[in-house]
Design a protein around this motif. Sequence first.
Motif, PDB file in Angstrom:
ATOM      1  N   ASN A  32       0.720  -1.144  -0.194  1.00 15.21           N
ATOM      2  CA  ASN A  32      -0.132  -0.090  -0.133  1.00 15.21           C
ATOM      3  C   ASN A  32       0.665   1.162   0.214  1.00 15.21           C
ATOM      4  N   GLY A  33       2.004   1.064  -0.465  1.00 14.79           N
ATOM      5  CA  GLY A  33       2.832   2.345  -0.202  1.00 14.79           C
ATOM      6  C   GLY A  33       4.053   2.238  -1.395  1.00 14.79           C
ATOM      7  N   PRO A  34       5.209   3.031  -1.274  1.00 14.84           N
ATOM      8  CA  PRO A  34       6.055   3.215  -2.380  1.00 14.84           C
ATOM      9  C   PRO A  34       7.052   1.948  -2.508  1.00 14.84           C
ATOM     10  N   LEU A  35       7.666   2.394  -3.489  1.00 14.50           N
ATOM     11  CA  LEU A  35       8.860   1.334  -3.734  1.00 14.50           C
ATOM     12  C   LEU A  35      10.299   1.987  -2.995  1.00 14.50           C
ATOM     13  N   LEU A  60      10.307   5.658  -4.102  1.00 15.30           N
ATOM     14  CA  LEU A  60       9.554   6.000  -5.172  1.00 15.30           C
ATOM     15  C   LEU A  60       8.185   5.802  -5.232  1.00 15.30           C
ATOM     16  N   CYS A  61       7.338   6.838  -5.706  1.00  6.87           N
ATOM     17  CA  CYS A  61       5.827   6.881  -5.765  1.00  6.87           C
ATOM     18  C   CYS A  61       5.553   5.852  -6.622  1.00  6.87           C
ATOM     19  N   ARG A  62       4.327   4.980  -6.173  1.00  7.84           N
ATOM     20  CA  ARG A  62       3.838   4.123  -7.277  1.00  7.84           C
ATOM     21  C   ARG A  62       2.369   4.192  -7.166  1.00  7.84           C
ATOM     22  N   CYS A  63       1.606   5.342  -6.407  1.00  9.73           N
ATOM     23  CA  CYS A  63       0.241   5.465  -6.273  1.00  9.73           C
ATOM     24  C   CYS A  63       0.154   6.554  -7.301  1.00  9.73           C
ATOM     25  N   GLY A  64       1.027   7.346  -7.962  1.00 10.60           N
ATOM     26  CA  GLY A  64       0.659   8.213  -8.617  1.00 10.60           C
ATOM     27  C   GLY A  64       0.352   9.763  -8.052  1.00 10.60           C
ATOM     28  N   GLY A  65       0.088   9.719  -6.987  1.00  7.40           N
ATOM     29  CA  GLY A  65      -0.473  10.785  -6.179  1.00  7.40           C
ATOM     30  C   GLY A  65       0.586  11.852  -5.538  1.00  7.40           C
ATOM     31  N   SER A  66       1.686  11.456  -5.428  1.00  4.00           N
ATOM     32  CA  SER A  66       2.849  12.408  -4.953  1.00  4.00           C
ATOM     33  C   SER A  66       3.018  13.671  -5.573  1.00  4.00           C
ATOM     34  N   ALA A  67       3.261  15.053  -4.967  1.00  4.06           N
ATOM     35  CA  ALA A  67       3.489  16.153  -5.476  1.00  4.06           C
ATOM     36  C   ALA A  67       4.976  16.191  -5.471  1.00  4.06           C
ATOM     37  N   TYR A  71       9.475  10.924  -6.198  1.00  6.02           N
ATOM     38  CA  TYR A  71       9.589  10.321  -4.714  1.00  6.02           C
ATOM     39  C   TYR A  71       8.345  10.134  -4.046  1.00  6.02           C
ATOM     40  N   CYS A  72       8.310   9.634  -3.017  1.00  2.00           N
ATOM     41  CA  CYS A  72       6.816   9.346  -2.477  1.00  2.00           C
ATOM     42  C   CYS A  72       6.762  10.691  -1.405  1.00  2.00           C
ATOM     43  N   ASP A  73       5.413  10.976  -1.231  1.00  3.53           N
ATOM     44  CA  ASP A  73       5.503  12.201  -0.173  1.00  3.53           C
ATOM     45  C   ASP A  73       4.364  11.897   0.878  1.00  3.53           C
ATOM     46  N   GLY A  74       3.930  10.500   0.967  1.00  6.37           N
ATOM     47  CA  GLY A  74       2.939   9.927   2.035  1.00  6.37           C
ATOM     48  C   GLY A  74       1.550  10.156   1.631  1.00  6.37           C
ATOM     49  N   THR A  75       1.215  10.818   0.225  1.00  6.29           N
ATOM     50  CA  THR A  75      -0.034  11.053  -0.255  1.00  6.29           C
ATOM     51  C   THR A  75      -0.914   9.722  -0.484  1.00  6.29           C
ATOM     52  N   HIS A  76      -0.014   8.627  -0.606  1.00  2.00           N
ATOM     53  CA  HIS A  76      -0.710   7.198  -0.819  1.00  2.00           C
ATOM     54  C   HIS A  76      -1.785   6.838   0.414  1.00  2.00           C
ATOM     55  N   LYS A  77      -1.205   7.330   1.542  1.00  5.86           N
ATOM     56  CA  LYS A  77      -2.033   7.173   2.670  1.00  5.86           C
ATOM     57  C   LYS A  77      -3.425   7.901   2.657  1.00  5.86           C
TER      58      LYS A  77
HETATM   59  S1  FES Z   1       3.469   5.837  -2.971  1.00 10.88           S
HETATM   60 FE1  FES Z   1       2.397   7.734  -3.984  1.00 10.88          FE
HETATM   61  S2  FES Z   1       2.672   9.140  -2.515  1.00 10.88           S
HETATM   62 FE2  FES Z   1       3.501   7.333  -1.549  1.00 10.88          FE
END
Ligand code: FES
Lengths: 102, 365
Positions: A32-35, A60-67, A71-77
């Motif tokens: 449910n989160g990044p790589l 690395l963001c894999r949800c597509g939602g990061s700003a 990189y991941c910014d926690g938005t996946h949550k």
């Molecule tokens: S995986 Fe996309 S914001 Fe964390």
Amino acid sequence: MPDPATEVEAAGLQAWETREGSAPASIVACPNGPLLVRGDFEIVTPDGVPVPRDRETVALCRCGGSAIKPYCDGTHKLMKFDTTRRRPVPEPARRAAEEAAG
Amino acid sequence: MKIPAPRGRVSATLLDLLQNRGGAGHANAYGSLNLLVDEALAGTPDLLRDEDLQLALFCLYELHYSGLDGVEDAAEWDPELIRVRARMEAAFEDVLRAVVPVPALPAPESEAVAESLFRLAADDKSPGASRFVAGKASVEQLQEFLILRSVYQLKEADPHSWAIPRLPVGRAKAALVEIQADEYGGGRVERMHSKLFGTTMEGLGLDSGYGYYIDLVPALTLASSNAMSLFGLNRRLRGAIAGHLAAFEMTSSIPNSFYARGFRRHGFSDEVTYYFDEHVEADAVHEQIAARDLAGGLAEAEPDLLADIIFGAATVLAIDAMLAEDQLTAWQAGETALLTPLANDGGGTAGAALAATAMAGGVTP
Ligand code: FES
């Protein structure tokens, strides 16, 4: 048993060169989160320009939602990103993939 | 750190004793300190918000960090002072265990622990100060926000570093060191998080000296720092400090993006917001490592610590919720969240710093 120090010397390497940075890259697929990527790797643009990177281990963001992609910014949550949900795979394709994987 | 102003009989007696160790009559001073502490602990209606006791405990812990100006370094291991600290710690831990709501325990397996911690953080419905900071806070409130956070942020990562030698060789220790290395700048002073926070403070015309504003900071903020020291300095609570760091990281990246927004809204430069921007990215990495490898790895290595791991994490959320409530109540009423308002001179340092940074950012003040 061969002395590792001698081996290192024989290979023409300094001891430090065989440690930090030379571990092969490994990727942790966080549920449910990044790589999470560690080890020796480079992130580049399609033209080969290095993407600024400030730390050894990156997410690395894999949800597509990061700003701040890549990189991941926690938005996946906030998106309730769910890595257990899978696209249904048609039976023949699935069998072929399984066979290919051995 | 400078010697803070006392806030009651316990802190007054303690600070007096610390500055006159070995002097005439100090044996009696220990005796009266012990009596005062017992009395104060028995009489306090709310230990977490008790100015006198939290300041005294903070000062005793400070002997293990940067020390107190003019107090001998040897005071750190003065058996009488350790005894007093242990008394206060016992009462403090009892209160925390009584007020912190702890969820049902997961299985002592890495993924189950990580999942339970992420759920705990996600279910946290406390308002948090981040939205207020992002959308409403005035420059004076931003300064107060920084002053409150400076108690911990100027020694960021230190309380959790106590845990390094206390964790067994293995996944949890490797994870903690990986996170801490990043906190301390990965070998680059200019990237140390505590250093970055100092830069942000200076950008708002504040003094970034450690402990400079200690006299303005209310008990609950000291209690939040004291909880970290309690967990970090007691080996038996190593589960709690691991859980604490995990929850800390998990509740950081999203609020930090809001904080950055609040400072940008007032025209502060990227240099000022860099501390927050950095945390958005860093803590999105750290939370994964902290949940699975640190907390989860420790639960697998020492399943007996599971309850404390979850307790440590829940403590972060509980204290943060109280802090946010106190701050928002004050700010929404147009009051200071500090013990006494920062002496702002308008056109002075803060105003000048703001004008300069706003100008650089192309914003007309
Ligand atoms: S995986 Fe996309 S914001 Fe964390």
